[in-house]
Design a protein around this motif. Structure first.
Motif, PDB file in Angstrom:
ATOM      1  N   LYS A 107       0.847  -1.182   0.000  1.00 55.28           N
ATOM      2  CA  LYS A 107       0.000   0.000   0.000  1.00 55.28           C
ATOM      3  C   LYS A 107       0.887   1.238   0.000  1.00 55.28           C
ATOM      4  O   LYS A 107       1.817   1.339   0.793  1.00 55.28           O
ATOM      5  CB  LYS A 107      -0.908   0.028   1.232  1.00 55.28           C
ATOM      6  CG  LYS A 107      -1.870  -1.152   1.317  1.00 55.28           C
ATOM      7  CD  LYS A 107      -2.936  -1.085   0.265  1.00 55.28           C
ATOM      8  CE  LYS A 107      -3.964  -2.186   0.457  1.00 55.28           C
ATOM      9  NZ  LYS A 107      -4.972  -2.203  -0.643  1.00 55.28           N
ATOM     10  N   LEU A 108       0.557   2.205  -0.856  1.00 53.32           N
ATOM     11  CA  LEU A 108       1.367   3.407  -0.993  1.00 53.32           C
ATOM     12  C   LEU A 108       1.072   4.376   0.138  1.00 53.32           C
ATOM     13  O   LEU A 108      -0.096   4.739   0.369  1.00 53.32           O
ATOM     14  CB  LEU A 108       1.077   4.055  -2.349  1.00 53.32           C
ATOM     15  CG  LEU A 108       1.872   5.304  -2.694  1.00 53.32           C
ATOM     16  CD1 LEU A 108       3.363   4.979  -2.793  1.00 53.32           C
ATOM     17  CD2 LEU A 108       1.377   5.901  -4.007  1.00 53.32           C
ATOM     18  N   ILE A 109       2.131   4.823   0.815  1.00 53.34           N
ATOM     19  CA  ILE A 109       1.973   5.757   1.929  1.00 53.34           C
ATOM     20  C   ILE A 109       2.146   7.197   1.426  1.00 53.34           C
ATOM     21  O   ILE A 109       1.263   8.046   1.573  1.00 53.34           O
ATOM     22  CB  ILE A 109       3.002   5.473   3.039  1.00 53.34           C
ATOM     23  CG1 ILE A 109       2.929   4.012   3.481  1.00 53.34           C
ATOM     24  CG2 ILE A 109       2.761   6.389   4.233  1.00 53.34           C
ATOM     25  CD1 ILE A 109       4.055   3.601   4.421  1.00 53.34           C
ATOM     26  N   TYR A 110       3.310   7.483   0.886  1.00 52.82           N
ATOM     27  CA  TYR A 110       3.638   8.786   0.335  1.00 52.82           C
ATOM     28  C   TYR A 110       4.535   8.588  -0.876  1.00 52.82           C
ATOM     29  O   TYR A 110       5.191   7.560  -1.012  1.00 52.82           O
ATOM     30  CB  TYR A 110       4.404   9.643   1.363  1.00 52.82           C
ATOM     31  CG  TYR A 110       3.552  10.501   2.255  1.00 52.82           C
ATOM     32  CD1 TYR A 110       3.168  10.040   3.517  1.00 52.82           C
ATOM     33  CD2 TYR A 110       3.150  11.771   1.860  1.00 52.82           C
ATOM     34  CE1 TYR A 110       2.390  10.827   4.358  1.00 52.82           C
ATOM     35  CE2 TYR A 110       2.364  12.571   2.697  1.00 52.82           C
ATOM     36  CZ  TYR A 110       1.993  12.085   3.939  1.00 52.82           C
ATOM     37  OH  TYR A 110       1.230  12.871   4.768  1.00 52.82           O
ATOM     38  N   TYR A 111       4.579   9.599  -1.709  1.00 54.02           N
ATOM     39  CA  TYR A 111       5.477   9.569  -2.842  1.00 54.02           C
ATOM     40  C   TYR A 111       5.992  10.967  -3.143  1.00 54.02           C
ATOM     41  O   TYR A 111       5.460  11.962  -2.639  1.00 54.02           O
ATOM     42  CB  TYR A 111       4.801   8.960  -4.078  1.00 54.02           C
ATOM     43  CG  TYR A 111       3.651   9.758  -4.632  1.00 54.02           C
ATOM     44  CD1 TYR A 111       2.365   9.606  -4.107  1.00 54.02           C
ATOM     45  CD2 TYR A 111       3.838  10.643  -5.690  1.00 54.02           C
ATOM     46  CE1 TYR A 111       1.302  10.330  -4.610  1.00 54.02           C
ATOM     47  CE2 TYR A 111       2.775  11.368  -6.207  1.00 54.02           C
ATOM     48  CZ  TYR A 111       1.504  11.204  -5.662  1.00 54.02           C
ATOM     49  OH  TYR A 111       0.455  11.920  -6.166  1.00 54.02           O
ATOM     50  N   SER A 112       7.034  11.000  -3.972  1.00 52.08           N
ATOM     51  CA  SER A 112       7.647  12.278  -4.351  1.00 52.08           C
ATOM     52  C   SER A 112       8.063  12.203  -5.814  1.00 52.08           C
ATOM     53  O   SER A 112       8.646  11.204  -6.251  1.00 52.08           O
ATOM     54  CB  SER A 112       8.872  12.545  -3.473  1.00 52.08           C
ATOM     55  OG  SER A 112       9.611  13.637  -3.957  1.00 52.08           O
ATOM     56  N   VAL A 113       7.788  13.257  -6.550  1.00 52.96           N
ATOM     57  CA  VAL A 113       8.166  13.293  -7.969  1.00 52.96           C
ATOM     58  C   VAL A 113       9.424  14.126  -8.194  1.00 52.96           C
ATOM     59  O   VAL A 113       9.858  14.290  -9.335  1.00 52.96           O
ATOM     60  CB  VAL A 113       7.020  13.819  -8.848  1.00 52.96           C
ATOM     61  CG1 VAL A 113       5.799  12.914  -8.709  1.00 52.96           C
ATOM     62  CG2 VAL A 113       6.678  15.255  -8.499  1.00 52.96           C
ATOM     63  N   GLY A 114      10.000  14.618  -7.118  1.00 47.54           N
ATOM     64  CA  GLY A 114      11.239  15.373  -7.219  1.00 47.54           C
ATOM     65  C   GLY A 114      11.513  16.086  -5.910  1.00 47.54           C
ATOM     66  O   GLY A 114      10.634  16.169  -5.040  1.00 47.54           O
ATOM     67  N   ALA A 115      12.716  16.598  -5.784  1.00 46.76           N
ATOM     68  CA  ALA A 115      13.093  17.309  -4.557  1.00 46.76           C
ATOM     69  C   ALA A 115      12.129  18.452  -4.295  1.00 46.76           C
ATOM     70  O   ALA A 115      11.785  19.216  -5.199  1.00 46.76           O
ATOM     71  CB  ALA A 115      14.524  17.820  -4.671  1.00 46.76           C
TER      72      ALA A 115
END
Lengths: 112, 110
Positions: B44-52
């Motif tokens: 299950k996805l908690i958090y994500y980031s697409v860049g700094a």
């Protein structure tokens, strides 16, 4: 909300037998991944399927993708004990965020 | 070439304690993700980031926080740990498509 369902959830099979794991998903996608996870370990990439009709094979494993049916299969040929693991499919819904939605996994136990 | 490195590998927390799970990648990937895996379940996805400097919530963000000050690092913070956060946590990174996973952190909250 995209849902990804795998079946069966658990598969016990004898060495030498053939079987198929199914991965159904609920929305349009043309990119699907298969991963293998050994107990207590991380996920290892097996296959990336990038378009409708894509088929990939590695050893005794063959994966295919039917985007119109929203279905991917992982076929196991002449199973051996070393294939015992949990197999996950993961769907890329095509968002710019590159998120993957994972199925619940299929625990495969190959008995000698 | 280390890939994605997660620390610690194991941790036991008491209810109400806080901790940070570390994740570092050396592949210059823009995309990074935190997933949790409960026993016998998928990820299950908690958090994500697409860049700094850019982060966003996934399916199960409650009880967690993240930051992404550099391309390499994507720490996951647990505040006020609860037994429901007992799980295995995986960090992953991606260039554009396809993930590289870390080895995971097994967390038990007692």
């Amino acid at each position: 909300e995209l849902k990804v369902e795998q079946n069966p959830l658990f598969l016990s099979m004898q060495e030498g037998k053939n079987y198929t794991i199914y991965c159904n998903y609920s929305t349009t996608s043309d990119r699907l991944y298969w991963y293998r996870q050994d107990p207590g370990k991380s996920l290892e990439s097996l296959f990336v399927l990038l378009s409708n009709g894509a088929v990939k094979q590695e050893g005794r494993l063959m994966a295919s993708l039917d985007t119109k049916a929203r279905l991917s299969t992982l076929h196991i040929t002449a199973a051996v004990h070393d294939l015992s693991a949990t197999y996950f499919c993961a769907v890329d819904p095509g968002e710019a965020t590159n998120k993957l939605i994972f199925g619940t996994g299929t625990l495969l136990a190959v008995q000698p | 070439n280390a890939g994605v490195t997660q620390t610690p590998k194991f941790r036991i927390l008491k209810i109400g304690q806080s901790m940070t799970l570390q994740c570092t990648q050396d592949m210059n990937h823009n995309y990074m993700y935190w997933y949790r895996q409960d026993p016998g379940m998928g990820l299950k996805l908690i958090y994500y980031s697409v860049g700094a400097g850019i982060t966003d919530k996934g399916e199960v963000p409650n009880g967690y926080n993240v930051s992404r000050s550099t391309t390499e690092d994507f720490p996951l913070r647990l505040e006020l740990a609860a037994p429901s956060q007992t799980s295995v946590y995986f960090c992953a990174s991606s260039p554009t498509r396809g993930y590289t996973f870390g080895s995971g952190t097994r967390l038990t909250v007692v």
